[in-house]
Design a protein around this motif. Structure first.
Motif, short mmCIF file in Angstrom:
data_model
loop_
_atom_site.label_atom_id
_atom_site.label_comp_id
_atom_site.label_asym_id
_atom_site.label_seq_id
_atom_site.Cartn_x
_atom_site.Cartn_y
_atom_site.Cartn_z
N SER A 30 0.82 -1.20 0.00
CA SER A 30 0.00 0.00 0.00
C SER A 30 0.86 1.25 0.00
O SER A 30 1.95 1.28 0.55
CB SER A 30 -0.93 0.00 1.22
OG SER A 30 -0.17 -0.10 2.40
N ALA A 31 0.33 2.31 -0.61
CA ALA A 31 1.06 3.56 -0.73
C ALA A 31 0.97 4.36 0.56
O ALA A 31 0.00 4.27 1.31
CB ALA A 31 0.50 4.37 -1.89
N ILE A 32 2.02 5.14 0.82
CA ILE A 32 2.08 6.02 1.99
C ILE A 32 2.28 7.43 1.46
O ILE A 32 3.36 7.78 0.98
CB ILE A 32 3.22 5.62 2.93
CG1 ILE A 32 3.08 4.15 3.37
CG2 ILE A 32 3.25 6.54 4.15
CD1 ILE A 32 4.30 3.60 4.04
N HIS A 33 1.25 8.24 1.51
CA HIS A 33 1.29 9.61 1.01
C HIS A 33 1.79 9.66 -0.43
O HIS A 33 2.63 10.48 -0.80
CB HIS A 33 2.18 10.48 1.92
CG HIS A 33 1.99 11.96 1.72
ND1 HIS A 33 0.75 12.56 1.79
CD2 HIS A 33 2.88 12.95 1.45
CE1 HIS A 33 0.88 13.86 1.59
NE2 HIS A 33 2.15 14.12 1.37
N GLY A 34 1.28 8.72 -1.22
CA GLY A 34 1.64 8.69 -2.63
C GLY A 34 2.93 7.99 -2.96
O GLY A 34 3.36 7.95 -4.12
N VAL A 35 3.60 7.43 -1.95
CA VAL A 35 4.87 6.74 -2.15
C VAL A 35 4.68 5.26 -1.83
O VAL A 35 4.09 4.93 -0.80
CB VAL A 35 5.98 7.32 -1.24
CG1 VAL A 35 7.30 6.59 -1.46
CG2 VAL A 35 6.13 8.81 -1.49
N ASP A 36 5.15 4.38 -2.72
CA ASP A 36 5.01 2.95 -2.42
C ASP A 36 5.81 2.61 -1.18
O ASP A 36 6.84 3.22 -0.90
CB ASP A 36 5.43 2.10 -3.62
CG ASP A 36 6.93 2.13 -3.85
OD1 ASP A 36 7.64 1.30 -3.25
OD2 ASP A 36 7.39 2.99 -4.62
N SER A 37 5.34 1.64 -0.43
CA SER A 37 5.91 1.37 0.88
C SER A 37 7.36 0.89 0.84
O SER A 37 8.13 1.14 1.77
CB SER A 37 5.05 0.35 1.64
OG SER A 37 4.92 -0.83 0.90
N LEU A 38 7.76 0.21 -0.22
CA LEU A 38 9.15 -0.22 -0.33
C LEU A 38 10.08 0.99 -0.46
O LEU A 38 11.13 1.07 0.19
CB LEU A 38 9.33 -1.15 -1.52
CG LEU A 38 8.70 -2.54 -1.41
CD1 LEU A 38 8.94 -3.32 -2.69
CD2 LEU A 38 9.24 -3.30 -0.21
N SER A 39 9.69 1.95 -1.28
CA SER A 39 10.49 3.17 -1.44
C SER A 39 10.47 3.99 -0.16
O SER A 39 11.48 4.60 0.21
CB SER A 39 9.95 4.01 -2.60
OG SER A 39 10.06 3.32 -3.83
N PHE A 40 9.32 3.98 0.51
CA PHE A 40 9.20 4.70 1.78
C PHE A 40 10.17 4.13 2.81
O PHE A 40 10.88 4.86 3.50
CB PHE A 40 7.76 4.59 2.29
CG PHE A 40 7.46 5.43 3.50
CD1 PHE A 40 6.99 6.73 3.36
CD2 PHE A 40 7.62 4.91 4.78
CE1 PHE A 40 6.71 7.50 4.47
CE2 PHE A 40 7.33 5.67 5.90
CZ PHE A 40 6.87 6.98 5.75
#
Length: 276
Positions: A30-40
């Motif tokens: 799931s995305a976190i503020h428009g950022v995918d969680s792996l990148s986050f």
């Protein structure tokens, strides 16, 4: 009670090796503020590494601004970024097996969490407890005194130990990481500081299996103070807040904390600089 921490985790600064807790990845789809969680997660891992290298004032300022911004976002209706950063901050800076474990950094995170207006008091309870533990025996403050008992029944106290430096080595019998730390200290140049009395090492056992502690005594140098907590006061976390074994505390002559729950390499490096 503290757990045995036989190995330190591996959190990559590039995010290639993901942080894990209890065998589960912290990342998801799931995305976190428009950022995918792996990148986050990768970004937070890099941020954690940068904080470890930054000056204390910079760390405090950066973390304070981060949580203020996250709180504002949560008040506007988007809580997930704040909750995700809280989870990762705990894992990276507070989890005992993290290689970037840093209670000073985490204290700033905790201050941000406790100041967050978007969080309910019930949500803050565990963080209030963590804040109290992290505030115990901080670097630069006097270490809390405690009593101990040696193999032959001799009693002593931390402040009764005389030496330029005191190293408290909280350990357990049968702990592989404890054995490795013991070997590293003995084989390092720091061992010479013990032989001349400049460094005193207190090998401290805080659990209740006294027979196992006694059987383990032969593994430790005779020059060290091999002792246990006969009064069982260190386990309740009101004095040292021990969360994992082994744990190393380095104190100066006046028993002020130099290094708290530090990796053995950092302890040896510091003491070697004092030899020069």
């Amino acid at each position: 009670a503290p757990e045995n921490a036989d190995t330190r985790g591996n959190i990559s600064s590039t995010g290639a090796d993901r942080a894990t807790k209890n065998g589960k990845k912290l990342s998801g789809r799931s995305a976190i503020h428009g950022v995918d969680s792996l990148s986050f997660e990768e970004a937070f891992g890099m941020y954690a590494q940068l904080l470890k290298m930054a000056a204390p004032y910079t760390v405090e300022k950066s973390v304070k601004e981060l949580f203020a911004n996250l709180d504002s976002l949560a008040l506007a209706g988007e809580r997930k970024p704040l909750l995700e950063v809280m989870k990762r901050a705990e894992h990276y800076f507070y989890y005992p097996n993290s290689p970037v474990l840093d209670e000073e950094v985490y204290l700033h995170c905790l201050s941000g969490i406790l100041a967050a207006r978007s969080l309910q008091e019930l949500e803050k309870m565990q963080y209030e407890y963590q804040h109290r533990l992290c505030s115990l025996n901080r670097a630069g403050t006097p270490a809390a005194d405690f009593k101990f008992e040696e193999m032959k029944g001799n009693k002593g106290s931390l402040y009764g130990i005389k030496g330029d430096y005191t190293l408290i080595f909280f350990n357990n019998p049968g702990c592989n990481a404890c054995r490795e730390i013991l070997e590293q200290i003995v084989s390092s140049p720091v061992g010479g500081m013990v032989s001349v009395g400049k460094l005193k090492v207190l090998a401290m056992y805080i659990d209740g299996d006294v027979e196992a502690w006694k059987k383990n005594s032969g593994k430790y140098p005779k020059e060290w103070i091999y002792a246990h907590d006969a009064e069982m006061v260190l386990r309740d976390n009101n004095i040292y807040g021990l969360r994992a074994i082994p744990s190393l505390y380095l104190l100066d002559k006046e028993k002020r904390v130099i290094l708290k729950d530090a990796p053995v390499g950092k302890v040896i490096s510091y003491l070697q600089q004092q030899i020069i």
